[in-house]
Design a protein around this motif. Structure first.
Motif, PDB file in Angstrom:
ATOM      1  N   SER A   1       0.813  -1.219   0.000  1.00  0.00           N
ATOM      2  CA  SER A   1       0.000   0.000   0.000  1.00  0.00           C
ATOM      3  C   SER A   1       0.847   1.269   0.000  1.00  0.00           C
ATOM      4  CB  SER A   1      -0.913   0.013   1.226  1.00  0.00           C
ATOM      5  OG  SER A   1      -1.790  -1.071   1.194  1.00  0.00           O
ATOM      6  N   LYS A   2       2.101   1.147  -0.369  1.00  0.00           N
ATOM      7  CA  LYS A   2       3.017   2.282  -0.325  1.00  0.00           C
ATOM      8  C   LYS A   2       2.522   3.445  -1.171  1.00  0.00           C
ATOM      9  CE  LYS A   2       6.938   2.112  -2.622  1.00  0.00           C
ATOM     10  NZ  LYS A   2       8.332   1.821  -3.016  1.00  0.00           N
ATOM     11  N   SER A   3       2.091   3.164  -2.389  1.00  0.00           N
ATOM     12  CA  SER A   3       1.652   4.246  -3.281  1.00  0.00           C
ATOM     13  C   SER A   3       0.389   4.927  -2.757  1.00  0.00           C
ATOM     14  CB  SER A   3       1.435   3.710  -4.695  1.00  0.00           C
ATOM     15  OG  SER A   3       0.467   2.689  -4.681  1.00  0.00           O
ATOM     16  N   LEU A   4      -0.494   4.173  -2.131  1.00  0.00           N
ATOM     17  CA  LEU A   4      -1.704   4.758  -1.564  1.00  0.00           C
ATOM     18  C   LEU A   4      -1.372   5.692  -0.408  1.00  0.00           C
ATOM     19  CD1 LEU A   4      -4.800   4.834  -1.645  1.00  0.00           C
ATOM     20  CD2 LEU A   4      -4.777   2.909  -0.052  1.00  0.00           C
ATOM     21  N   HIS A   5      -0.431   5.302   0.431  1.00  0.00           N
ATOM     22  CA  HIS A   5      -0.038   6.151   1.547  1.00  0.00           C
ATOM     23  C   HIS A   5       0.658   7.420   1.061  1.00  0.00           C
ATOM     24  CE1 HIS A   5      -0.138   2.235   3.940  1.00  0.00           C
ATOM     25  NE2 HIS A   5      -1.210   2.928   4.242  1.00  0.00           N
ATOM     26  N   ILE A   6       1.487   7.297   0.059  1.00  0.00           N
ATOM     27  CA  ILE A   6       2.140   8.475  -0.508  1.00  0.00           C
ATOM     28  C   ILE A   6       1.095   9.416  -1.103  1.00  0.00           C
ATOM     29  CG2 ILE A   6       3.683   9.262  -2.351  1.00  0.00           C
ATOM     30  CD1 ILE A   6       5.359   6.736  -1.798  1.00  0.00           C
ATOM     31  N   LEU A   7       0.107   8.849  -1.779  1.00  0.00           N
ATOM     32  CA  LEU A   7      -0.956   9.666  -2.365  1.00  0.00           C
ATOM     33  C   LEU A   7      -1.747  10.411  -1.293  1.00  0.00           C
ATOM     34  CD1 LEU A   7      -2.582  10.475  -4.903  1.00  0.00           C
ATOM     35  CD2 LEU A   7      -4.039   8.503  -4.419  1.00  0.00           C
ATOM     36  N   THR A   8      -2.053   9.760  -0.189  1.00  0.00           N
ATOM     37  CA  THR A   8      -2.813  10.431   0.876  1.00  0.00           C
ATOM     38  C   THR A   8      -2.010  11.561   1.508  1.00  0.00           C
ATOM     39  OG1 THR A   8      -2.128   8.790   2.502  1.00  0.00           O
ATOM     40  CG2 THR A   8      -4.235   8.435   1.406  1.00  0.00           C
ATOM     41  N   VAL A   9      -0.713  11.360   1.674  1.00  0.00           N
ATOM     42  CA  VAL A   9       0.114  12.430   2.236  1.00  0.00           C
ATOM     43  C   VAL A   9       0.173  13.606   1.267  1.00  0.00           C
ATOM     44  CG1 VAL A   9       2.466  13.039   2.915  1.00  0.00           C
ATOM     45  CG2 VAL A   9       1.451  10.922   3.735  1.00  0.00           C
ATOM     46  N   LEU A  10       0.340  13.324  -0.004  1.00  0.00           N
ATOM     47  CA  LEU A  10       0.379  14.400  -0.998  1.00  0.00           C
ATOM     48  C   LEU A  10      -0.955  15.145  -1.055  1.00  0.00           C
ATOM     49  CD1 LEU A  10       2.389  12.780  -3.925  1.00  0.00           C
ATOM     50  CD2 LEU A  10       3.146  14.537  -2.322  1.00  0.00           C
ATOM     51  N   LEU A  11      -2.060  14.428  -1.032  1.00  0.00           N
ATOM     52  CA  LEU A  11      -3.371  15.070  -1.029  1.00  0.00           C
ATOM     53  C   LEU A  11      -3.577  15.922   0.220  1.00  0.00           C
ATOM     54  CD1 LEU A  11      -5.722  12.292  -2.439  1.00  0.00           C
ATOM     55  CD2 LEU A  11      -5.050  14.428  -3.546  1.00  0.00           C
ATOM     56  N   SER A  12      -3.064  15.465   1.346  1.00  0.00           N
ATOM     57  CA  SER A  12      -3.182  16.247   2.573  1.00  0.00           C
ATOM     58  C   SER A  12      -2.380  17.540   2.484  1.00  0.00           C
ATOM     59  CB  SER A  12      -2.703  15.433   3.775  1.00  0.00           C
ATOM     60  OG  SER A  12      -3.544  14.342   3.996  1.00  0.00           O
ATOM     61  N   VAL A  13      -1.193  17.467   1.901  1.00  0.00           N
ATOM     62  CA  VAL A  13      -0.373  18.667   1.740  1.00  0.00           C
ATOM     63  C   VAL A  13      -1.045  19.651   0.788  1.00  0.00           C
ATOM     64  CG1 VAL A  13       1.839  19.513   0.844  1.00  0.00           C
ATOM     65  CG2 VAL A  13       1.781  17.517   2.346  1.00  0.00           C
TER      66      VAL A  13
END
Length: 118
Positions: A37-49
């Motif tokens: 789920s690495k890409s999903l977690h990176i996507l959520t952090v980017l969306l939060s920023v």
């Protein structure tokens, strides 16, 4: 004892050292960026920023305007951004918690396996 039994016991002994030390909060945080789920977690952090940047912009616009209707629009968008950021943080922390639970289950499996071989 056969060769395979010795290798299993050695692997269990090596894993026991890993499970006896508990990771700190930063190790748990970075551990979420590993696995499938690495890409999903990176996507959520980017969306939060991105949502945080959008929230700052809408908050500035909220305080700059004097028209009540515009204040309501900017305030609603700002509130939506804050709620979105909160949901992303809660989801991320729940993921970290599930990783903790999985680690403890693996630790219990290891302890159970050691009891069975004794």
């Amino acid at each position: 004892m056969t060769n395979i039994d010795e290798r299993i016991q050695k692997a269990l002994a090596d894993d026991a050292d890993d499970f006896n030390t508990l990771p700190n909060i930063f190790e748990e945080l970075f551990a979420t960026f590993k696995g499938q789920s690495k890409s999903l977690h990176i996507l959520t952090v980017l969306l939060s920023v991105v949502a945080m940047g959008f929230w700052i912009w809408t908050s500035i616009e909220f305080f700059k305007t004097d028209i009540v209707a515009d204040k309501l629009e900017w305030g609603a968008i700002s509130l939506f951004c804050l709620i979105f950021i909160s949901f992303m943080k809660v989801w991320f922390w729940l993921t970290m918690q599930s990783n903790r639970v999985i680690r403890e289950v693996k630790r219990l499996e290891l302890l159970h396996a050691k009891e069975l071989e004794s």
